[in-house]
Every structure is written in C-alpha cells, then in structure tokens.
Design an enzyme around this catalytic site. Sequence first.
Site, PDB file in Angstrom:
ATOM      1  N   GLY A 139      11.895  19.726 -25.589  1.00 18.56           N
ATOM      2  CA  GLY A 139      12.663  19.533 -24.598  1.00 18.56           C
ATOM      3  C   GLY A 139      12.590  19.405 -23.204  1.00 18.56           C
ATOM      4  O   GLY A 139      11.508  20.366 -22.896  1.00 18.56           O
ATOM      5  N   THR A 140      12.988  18.617 -22.275  1.00 16.77           N
ATOM      6  CA  THR A 140      12.821  18.724 -20.821  1.00 16.77           C
ATOM      7  C   THR A 140      13.725  17.816 -20.095  1.00 16.77           C
ATOM      8  O   THR A 140      14.559  17.233 -20.713  1.00 16.77           O
ATOM      9  CB  THR A 140      11.381  18.188 -20.684  1.00 16.77           C
ATOM     10  OG1 THR A 140      11.192  18.415 -19.226  1.00 16.77           O
ATOM     11  CG2 THR A 140      11.383  16.576 -21.054  1.00 16.77           C
ATOM     12  N   THR A 141      13.905  18.196 -18.867  1.00 15.45           N
ATOM     13  CA  THR A 141      14.826  17.322 -18.091  1.00 15.45           C
ATOM     14  C   THR A 141      13.959  16.657 -16.831  1.00 15.45           C
ATOM     15  O   THR A 141      13.619  17.310 -15.951  1.00 15.45           O
ATOM     16  CB  THR A 141      16.041  18.038 -17.502  1.00 15.45           C
ATOM     17  OG1 THR A 141      16.708  18.520 -18.733  1.00 15.45           O
ATOM     18  CG2 THR A 141      16.939  17.254 -16.542  1.00 15.45           C
ATOM     19  N   LYS A 148       5.970  19.052 -13.979  1.00 12.39           N
ATOM     20  CA  LYS A 148       6.089  17.892 -14.793  1.00 12.39           C
ATOM     21  C   LYS A 148       6.123  16.671 -14.065  1.00 12.39           C
ATOM     22  O   LYS A 148       6.608  15.697 -14.440  1.00 12.39           O
ATOM     23  CB  LYS A 148       7.585  18.069 -15.437  1.00 12.39           C
ATOM     24  CG  LYS A 148       7.451  19.461 -16.361  1.00 12.39           C
ATOM     25  CD  LYS A 148       8.827  19.337 -17.177  1.00 12.39           C
ATOM     26  CE  LYS A 148       8.803  20.556 -18.036  1.00 12.39           C
ATOM     27  NZ  LYS A 148      10.030  20.542 -18.942  1.00 12.39           N
ATOM     28  N   SER A 158      15.757  15.773 -23.224  1.00 10.68           N
ATOM     29  CA  SER A 158      16.606  16.203 -23.855  1.00 10.68           C
ATOM     30  C   SER A 158      17.950  16.519 -22.931  1.00 10.68           C
ATOM     31  O   SER A 158      19.109  16.510 -23.572  1.00 10.68           O
ATOM     32  CB  SER A 158      16.495  17.478 -24.617  1.00 10.68           C
ATOM     33  OG  SER A 158      15.819  18.833 -23.822  1.00 10.68           O
TER      34      SER A 158
END
EC number: 3.4.25.1
Length: 300
Positions: free
Chosen positions: A49-51, A82, A179
């Site tokens: 997951g990440t944003t 990121k 996510s």
Amino acid sequence: MALQDVCKWQSPDTQGPSPHLPRAGGWAVPRGCDPQTFLQIHGPRLAHGTTTLAFRFRHGVIAAADTRSSCGSYVACPASCKVIPVHQHLLGTTSGTSADCATWYRVLQRELRLRELREGQLPSVASAAKLLSAMMSQYRGLDLCVATALCGWDRSGPELFYVYSDGTRLQGDIFSVGSGSPYAYGVLDRGYRYDMSTQEAYALARCAVAHATHRDAYSGGSVDLFHVRESGWEHVSRSDACVLYVELQKLLEPEPEEDASHAHPEPATAHRAAEDRELSVGPGEVTPGDSRMPAGTETV
C-alpha cells in the site's frame, strides 16, 4: 548416466526452508521447480500500500506522497522517497513494487538522456510517458507492478500523465495512485481548482495525503511535497503526517456556540414594543406623544 541422476532429482531433498518466509508449512522449493512460479502459486499473499498524488494547475504540477514502504504488516522503511526525479523538469511518483519502480525509472532516465544527446533538447512529457508505456507493455503478464504519475513542464506548459505497467497511458489534471487514493480523491475533488494559488495548492496536497495516511493502514510516515515549475522541480517540504493531521483537525474544529438568547434574539414587534413602554412608565405618568397629553403642552 541418466539426466535425473545428473540433476540429483532422486536424491533426498536437503534444501531447508527459506529464512525470509514463514516456517509454518516449510517453504522449501521442490527440486526441479522454478522458485518464482512456485512462490506465486503457493507463497503468502503480501498486501502492499501507498498514497501518491499529483495535480496540474496554472503555476505548475504538484506531486505529493507518503514515505512508508510496507510489505504486508511489516514496515520496511518509514522514510522512503516515492517521488523520483527523472531530469530537471520531470518527476515521477512510484506505486507498486519498489524494485520494479526503481529499475524502470533508471531505464527511463537513460533513454531520455540518450534522446537529449541525439536531438539536442529534452523530450516532452508526452514523449516520456509514451516511451515508458511502450517499454513496460512488452512485459505484460510477467508480474510487473509499476503505477506512476509523470509530472513535468515542457514547451507546452505543465503536463501530467499516468502510466501503468500493462501499457495504460492517460493524460489528466488529477491523479492519485495507491491504497490510500480513495481518501485522497475525496479531498482533491472538493478543493481542486486550476486557478488556485501556489500556497493553496501546497495546502491541498498536504491535506489530501495526511487524511489518506490517517485512514489507510499501509500509508504513513511523512508527507513529501514537490513542485514542478518552468525553471525546474523543487522539493518543497517533508512534514510528519500525524502532526499534520492533528493541525488540520484543529483548523476544522467548529467555534463554540454562543448563548441561545444571544444567538437567536426574539424578533421585536409593535405589540412587544408597546408593552415594554408601558412597563417602563409609571401608571400616573404621561409620555410624549400620549393621547392623554393636552394639546399645546410642551415637554421639558
């Protein structure tokens, strides 16, 4: 001598379980099996997951992301970056497998540098997105996982493209990947305007990522904020996501309500005003304008 004797397929399996996988069930790869294929079928399903988000406005392109790198319930790195620079006027957000993202960004940097040397100028953002899409589409179906938003400024102004590892390439004004993207989209859709100021854009990006990290278990750490201008990209800030969310909640707290009698005063009417005047004057007194006052009488 048979091939199975040379490969020792009939010999006792002495291979122990991998130290990087759970010991329950003995994750030993059978002899003669491809480890990658075997683990894809029988291995544990790890959630990632990440944003990450990016949006285009009149002063450039904003890119923001959290800094938590996770593998299932394990936080591999709480302070990873990121948002990867490609060249002076181009950035890319990373979402997916970290190794795949890093590898393909190195490939993209190399190809764009070669084109710059051949043509004497940097390729446009659209050309970079098309090149990355074409290169990754050749590996479709091979478990490649890269989802990126290319943010740049070229001769046509600020540009934003979304590229996925299956060859998908989209152009737009707002993209959020990972996510935590549903929570980030909720904030972006409400506050986005193309003609917003630079500080409003910074606040919107920070607010969107901070809310996503609060609701998404796989996002967290800090909020990295980048700005791509005509002069090049700039790393604006890195803010703690938890502290930022608390500050935003304080700004959104409603002001204390006033007393009900002051907040909703009773409307004045002619009948009410007459009653108040009678109460303020004694029974034997005469007020100016009263019908009982003789004509021609002056008040002192």
